[in-house]
Scaffold this motif. Structure first.
Motif, PDB file in Angstrom:
ATOM      1  N   MET A   2       0.809  -1.221   0.000  1.00 35.35           N
ATOM      2  CA  MET A   2       0.000   0.000   0.000  1.00 35.35           C
ATOM      3  C   MET A   2       0.845   1.276   0.000  1.00 35.35           C
ATOM      4  SD  MET A   2      -3.169  -0.602  -0.397  1.00 35.35           S
ATOM      5  CE  MET A   2      -3.739   1.064  -0.012  1.00 35.35           C
ATOM      6  N   LYS A   3       2.164   1.136   0.028  1.00 35.36           N
ATOM      7  CA  LYS A   3       3.046   2.308  -0.051  1.00 35.36           C
ATOM      8  C   LYS A   3       3.344   2.705  -1.503  1.00 35.36           C
ATOM      9  CE  LYS A   3       5.216   1.455   4.422  1.00 35.36           C
ATOM     10  NZ  LYS A   3       6.459   1.070   5.153  1.00 35.36           N
ATOM     11  N   HIS A   4       2.744   2.007  -2.453  1.00 35.82           N
ATOM     12  CA  HIS A   4       2.936   2.376  -3.856  1.00 35.82           C
ATOM     13  C   HIS A   4       2.508   3.836  -4.064  1.00 35.82           C
ATOM     14  CE1 HIS A   4       2.510   2.435  -8.226  1.00 35.82           C
ATOM     15  NE2 HIS A   4       3.112   1.253  -8.287  1.00 35.82           N
ATOM     16  N   PRO A   5       3.290   4.624  -4.781  1.00 37.91           N
ATOM     17  CA  PRO A   5       2.967   6.054  -4.942  1.00 37.91           C
ATOM     18  C   PRO A   5       1.634   6.320  -5.636  1.00 37.91           C
ATOM     19  CG  PRO A   5       4.827   5.402  -6.336  1.00 37.91           C
ATOM     20  CD  PRO A   5       4.585   4.280  -5.395  1.00 37.91           C
ATOM     21  N   TYR A   6       1.122   5.351  -6.365  1.00 40.06           N
ATOM     22  CA  TYR A   6      -0.156   5.563  -7.048  1.00 40.06           C
ATOM     23  C   TYR A   6      -1.262   5.950  -6.081  1.00 40.06           C
ATOM     24  CZ  TYR A   6      -4.359   4.739  -9.800  1.00 40.06           C
ATOM     25  OH  TYR A   6      -5.572   4.897 -10.434  1.00 40.06           O
ATOM     26  N   PHE A   7      -1.249   5.380  -4.885  1.00 38.38           N
ATOM     27  CA  PHE A   7      -2.369   5.588  -3.966  1.00 38.38           C
ATOM     28  C   PHE A   7      -2.439   7.015  -3.448  1.00 38.38           C
ATOM     29  CE2 PHE A   7      -1.406   0.967  -3.542  1.00 38.38           C
ATOM     30  CZ  PHE A   7      -2.528   0.540  -4.230  1.00 38.38           C
ATOM     31  N   ASP A   8      -1.338   7.751  -3.475  1.00 39.80           N
ATOM     32  CA  ASP A   8      -1.354   9.144  -3.030  1.00 39.80           C
ATOM     33  C   ASP A   8      -1.641  10.124  -4.157  1.00 39.80           C
ATOM     34  OD1 ASP A   8      -0.874   8.710  -0.308  1.00 39.80           O
ATOM     35  OD2 ASP A   8       1.290   8.528  -0.631  1.00 39.80           O
ATOM     36  N   ARG A   9      -1.664   9.635  -5.386  1.00 42.80           N
ATOM     37  CA  ARG A   9      -1.995  10.520  -6.507  1.00 42.80           C
ATOM     38  C   ARG A   9      -3.451  10.963  -6.403  1.00 42.80           C
ATOM     39  NH1 ARG A   9      -0.927   7.706 -12.039  1.00 42.80           N
ATOM     40  NH2 ARG A   9      -2.374   9.372 -12.626  1.00 42.80           N
ATOM     41  N   PRO A  10      -3.739  12.238  -6.669  1.00 42.24           N
ATOM     42  CA  PRO A  10      -5.143  12.676  -6.636  1.00 42.24           C
ATOM     43  C   PRO A  10      -5.938  12.094  -7.791  1.00 42.24           C
ATOM     44  CG  PRO A  10      -3.731  14.441  -7.429  1.00 42.24           C
ATOM     45  CD  PRO A  10      -2.814  13.340  -6.985  1.00 42.24           C
ATOM     46  N   ALA A  11      -7.231  11.968  -7.581  1.00 45.57           N
ATOM     47  CA  ALA A  11      -8.133  11.516  -8.652  1.00 45.57           C
ATOM     48  C   ALA A  11      -8.455  12.709  -9.568  1.00 45.57           C
ATOM     49  CB  ALA A  11      -9.402  10.953  -8.044  1.00 45.57           C
ATOM     50  N   PRO A  12      -8.838  12.411 -10.822  1.00 42.03           N
ATOM     51  CA  PRO A  12      -8.955  11.085 -11.451  1.00 42.03           C
ATOM     52  C   PRO A  12      -7.602  10.546 -11.889  1.00 42.03           C
ATOM     53  CG  PRO A  12      -9.629  12.775 -13.001  1.00 42.03           C
ATOM     54  CD  PRO A  12      -9.330  13.489 -11.710  1.00 42.03           C
ATOM     55  N   LYS A  13      -7.521   9.231 -11.963  1.00 37.12           N
ATOM     56  CA  LYS A  13      -6.287   8.555 -12.340  1.00 37.12           C
ATOM     57  C   LYS A  13      -6.656   7.170 -12.851  1.00 37.12           C
ATOM     58  CE  LYS A  13      -5.721   7.416  -7.431  1.00 37.12           C
ATOM     59  NZ  LYS A  13      -4.784   7.393  -6.291  1.00 37.12           N
ATOM     60  N   SER A  14      -5.778   6.575 -13.673  1.00 37.33           N
ATOM     61  CA  SER A  14      -6.109   5.267 -14.235  1.00 37.33           C
ATOM     62  C   SER A  14      -4.867   4.405 -14.332  1.00 37.33           C
ATOM     63  CB  SER A  14      -6.783   5.402 -15.603  1.00 37.33           C
ATOM     64  OG  SER A  14      -5.879   5.903 -16.561  1.00 37.33           O
ATOM     65  N   LEU A  15      -5.110   3.104 -14.503  1.00 36.89           N
ATOM     66  CA  LEU A  15      -4.057   2.097 -14.490  1.00 36.89           C
ATOM     67  C   LEU A  15      -4.161   1.175 -15.696  1.00 36.89           C
ATOM     68  CD1 LEU A  15      -4.460   1.014 -10.778  1.00 36.89           C
ATOM     69  CD2 LEU A  15      -2.380   2.033 -11.715  1.00 36.89           C
ATOM     70  N   ASP A  16      -3.057   0.522 -16.019  1.00 34.92           N
ATOM     71  CA  ASP A  16      -3.061  -0.607 -16.927  1.00 34.92           C
ATOM     72  C   ASP A  16      -3.219  -1.883 -16.101  1.00 34.92           C
ATOM     73  OD1 ASP A  16      -2.364  -1.732 -19.725  1.00 34.92           O
ATOM     74  OD2 ASP A  16      -0.984  -2.799 -18.398  1.00 34.92           O
ATOM     75  N   ARG A  17      -3.735  -2.921 -16.735  1.00 30.87           N
ATOM     76  CA  ARG A  17      -3.979  -4.185 -16.023  1.00 30.87           C
ATOM     77  C   ARG A  17      -2.754  -4.692 -15.278  1.00 30.87           C
ATOM     78  NH1 ARG A  17      -3.333  -9.572 -16.183  1.00 30.87           N
ATOM     79  NH2 ARG A  17      -5.140 -10.953 -15.846  1.00 30.87           N
ATOM     80  N   ASN A  18      -1.564  -4.517 -15.841  1.00 29.86           N
ATOM     81  CA  ASN A  18      -0.361  -5.140 -15.291  1.00 29.86           C
ATOM     82  C   ASN A  18       0.517  -4.186 -14.483  1.00 29.86           C
ATOM     83  OD1 ASN A  18      -1.059  -7.593 -16.518  1.00 29.86           O
ATOM     84  ND2 ASN A  18      -0.060  -7.006 -18.440  1.00 29.86           N
ATOM     85  N   ASP A  19       0.020  -3.004 -14.135  1.00 26.96           N
ATOM     86  CA  ASP A  19       0.864  -2.000 -13.497  1.00 26.96           C
ATOM     87  C   ASP A  19       1.399  -2.416 -12.130  1.00 26.96           C
ATOM     88  OD1 ASP A  19       0.892  -0.183 -15.543  1.00 26.96           O
ATOM     89  OD2 ASP A  19      -0.642   1.132 -14.713  1.00 26.96           O
ATOM     90  N   PHE A  20       0.712  -3.317 -11.432  1.00 23.82           N
ATOM     91  CA  PHE A  20       1.136  -3.676 -10.079  1.00 23.82           C
ATOM     92  C   PHE A  20       1.861  -5.023 -10.016  1.00 23.82           C
ATOM     93  CE2 PHE A  20      -1.695  -0.292  -8.885  1.00 23.82           C
ATOM     94  CZ  PHE A  20      -1.134   0.217  -7.717  1.00 23.82           C
TER      95      PHE A  20
END
Length: 365
Positions: free
Chosen positions: A230-248
């Motif tokens: 849960m320390k991945h920087p993505y979680f602190d990015r403000p919305a809106p935001k999106s991911l690719d299926r394999n990003d994690f």
């Protein structure tokens, strides 16, 4: 007597799993009024699915390749599926005002302002004798939006009579949410959903997914590992935001050191923690969560979400929605919005600079 304000539309989409083409019917004014109809999934021919899977694995070709023959085959598969749907459910072609053809996404890189969905609108319109709207995401991406998620305005229409604020959580390969509170609509990808767990189970057990969440439910999650994930920087990015299926996938590589049940339990706990973390990015806590996508059938996901959120967490069927065909319905709905010049995406759903219209209309004749 039918309401002339409501147009009959058919939506068709094939998701990233490429299992088949989902087709569904809606009657709508393109705003708050929606009447849903039947839905059905029509599998791709195995050879065509294999070609698509090979294409997805070859990013340069998916982005730049000349794909005319493959796109024609995908278009014909969609036209055949829609024709079969209309026959199976006795839908009079003359009653269908428009088809919303999402097609098959093969490459999506909003940071490059580029997205590619296979499906030739003109070809499908000619084959079926019905007007077609396609290329829904292109204007959004070209304007600097993420091009996803695209279901939030449909979720808002469906939720117009529900107690709010409500959160719609889609657990597909990636998790995404739509927060709805009156006219306020906020949407973004939450993190991993079924993709990490599916791929883990496939590698360990040779099964395509953790049916019912049984493997994850039989193990003990590694709480320290979940906290680290849960320390991945993505979680602190403000919305809106999106991911690719394999990003994690690379980020979650440490889970490979765990046993089968412990690894599955840890990935399930990570998925739920990332979904629950979404509350940080909305104005006030939802009074209810409604879950769609294949993950709603994972009893471990649902139990952990209920424990984490402390408010009702239910599959969308609890309010009469069909979780298997919401996306297909959505693109029928968006096709009507496109005909009427209404926005398909908002700054709060895709990060596009202003409410964005979109879609391209192809006449049957």
């Amino acid at each position: 007597m039918s309401d002339p304000a409501l147009l009959t539309a058919i939506g068709a989409i094939s998701g990233t799993s490429m299992d088949g083409i989902d087709v569904s019917l809606v009657r709508t004014d393109g705003d708050a009024r929606v009447e849903t109809g039947p839905g059905q999934c029509y599998p791709y021919a195995p050879a065509l699915r294999d070609q698509l899977l090979a294409l997805i694995a070859d990013a340069p070709r998916a982005e730049h390749g000349a794909l005319d023959d493959l796109e024609a085959a995908v278009s014909d598969a969609h036209a055949d599926a829609i024709a079969q749907f209309m026959t199976e459910f006795s839908v009079d072609r003359a009653s269908v005002r428009v088809i919303g053809l999402h097609g098959q996404t093969v490459y999506h890189r909003p940071e490059k302002r580029f997205t590619r969905q296979l499906g030739v609108g003109a070809r499908v319109a000619r084959a079926l004798g019905v007007d077609v709207v396609n290329r829904f995401r292109h204007a959004d991406v070209a304007a600097g939006g993420e091009g996803a998620p695209f279901a939030p305005l449909y979720h808002r229409a469906l939720a117009s009579r529900l107690e709010q604020p409500v959160m719609v959580l889609n657990l597909g390969g990636v998790g995404n949410v739509t927060f709805i509170d009156g006219e306020t609509v906020i949407a973004f990808d939450t993190g991993p959903a079924s993709a990490l767990l599916d791929d883990f189970v496939l590698k360990r057990l040779g099964k395509p997914y953790d049916e019912g969440g049984r493997l994850a439910g039989s193990g003990q999650a590694d709480a320290a590992m979940v906290a680290s994930l849960m320390k991945h920087p993505y979680f602190d990015r403000p919305a809106p935001k999106s991911l690719d299926r394999n990003d994690f996938h690379a980020w979650a590589k440490a889970v490979e050191s765990l046993g089968d049940s412990e690894g599955a339990a840890t990935l399930a706990a990570f998925t739920v923690a990332s979904a629950a973390d979404a509350v940080r990015h909305v104005p006030r806590p939802p009074v209810r969560w409604l879950v769609t996508g294949g993950g709603r059938l994972n009893a471990t996901f649902m139990r952990l979400l209920h424990d984490a959120l402390g408010v009702p967490v239910e599959p969308v069927e609890a309010v009469g929605w069909n979780g298997d065909f919401i996306e297909a319905q959505c693109f029928g709905y968006l096709a009507v919005r496109s005909l009427r010049g209404l926005p398909l995406s908002l700054p709060t759903t895709t990060g596009v600079p202003a409410p964005m219209t979109g879609g391209e209309l192809w006449r049957a004749a």
